[in-house]
Design an enzyme around this catalytic site. Structure first.
Site, mmCIF file in Angstrom:
data_model
loop_
_atom_site.group_PDB
_atom_site.id
_atom_site.type_symbol
_atom_site.label_atom_id
_atom_site.label_comp_id
_atom_site.label_asym_id
_atom_site.label_seq_id
_atom_site.Cartn_x
_atom_site.Cartn_y
_atom_site.Cartn_z
ATOM 1 N N GLY A 80 0.843 -1.181 0.000
ATOM 2 C CA GLY A 80 0.000 0.000 0.000
ATOM 3 C C GLY A 80 0.880 1.234 0.000
ATOM 4 N N LYS A 81 0.291 2.374 -0.257
ATOM 5 C CA LYS A 81 1.029 3.638 -0.215
ATOM 6 C C LYS A 81 0.020 4.757 -0.101
ATOM 7 C CE LYS A 81 5.266 4.452 -1.030
ATOM 8 N NZ LYS A 81 6.337 4.227 -0.093
#
Length: 141
Positions: A73-74
């Site tokens: 994720g980011k």
């Protein structure tokens, strides 16, 4: 925006806009097949949803290659990381509150954020990596 989507992800893209505090952010959860998505919170005025998605994919691949029980994720917060400290804290805390229910994502530090910012996230939602030693983390330096 969907030109970079494929069978792996992204599983979820969340756009956050909180006018009251001036928060504009995007969270990309690429893939959670191996576990909760883990990835940094980048703060940059020119960040984009596409950047978040591409970086989330990189985290998916890095975590898988390392055999970690995490997906990728980011997050990106569209803001100047050099803003006054109290304004940055208010923005990061607002971001953390906005993702409280996004439990499949565990934030960490990235460009424009650090251990202190992750402490604010931890304080708000009870989950973050890249914390100071005092908060149970392993210092990056």
């Amino acid at each position: 925006m969907f030109s970079f989507a494929d069978d792996l992800g992204p599983a979820k893209i969340v756009h956050i806009s909180l006018y009251q505090v001036g928060l504009r952010a995007v969270v990309a959860v690429d893939n959670t097949a191996c576990g909760p998505a883990i990835g940094g919170v980048r703060m940059a005025p020119g960040a984009s949803a596409e950047e978040a998605c591409r970086l989330a994919r990189a985290m998916t691949l890095k975590n898988a290659a390392a055999g970690l029980p995490h997906g990728g994720g980011k997050s990106v917060i569209l803001a100047d990381p050099k803003m006054p400290a109290n304004d940055k804290e208010r923005l990061v805390r607002a971001f953390a509150s906005a993702i409280k229910d996004l439990t499949e994502y565990i934030p960490g530090p990235d460009m424009g954020t650090d251990e202190l910012a992750m402490g604010w996230v931890q304080d708000e939602i009870g989950r973050a990596v890249g914390l100071t030693r005092e908060l149970g983390g392993i210092p990056a330096g």
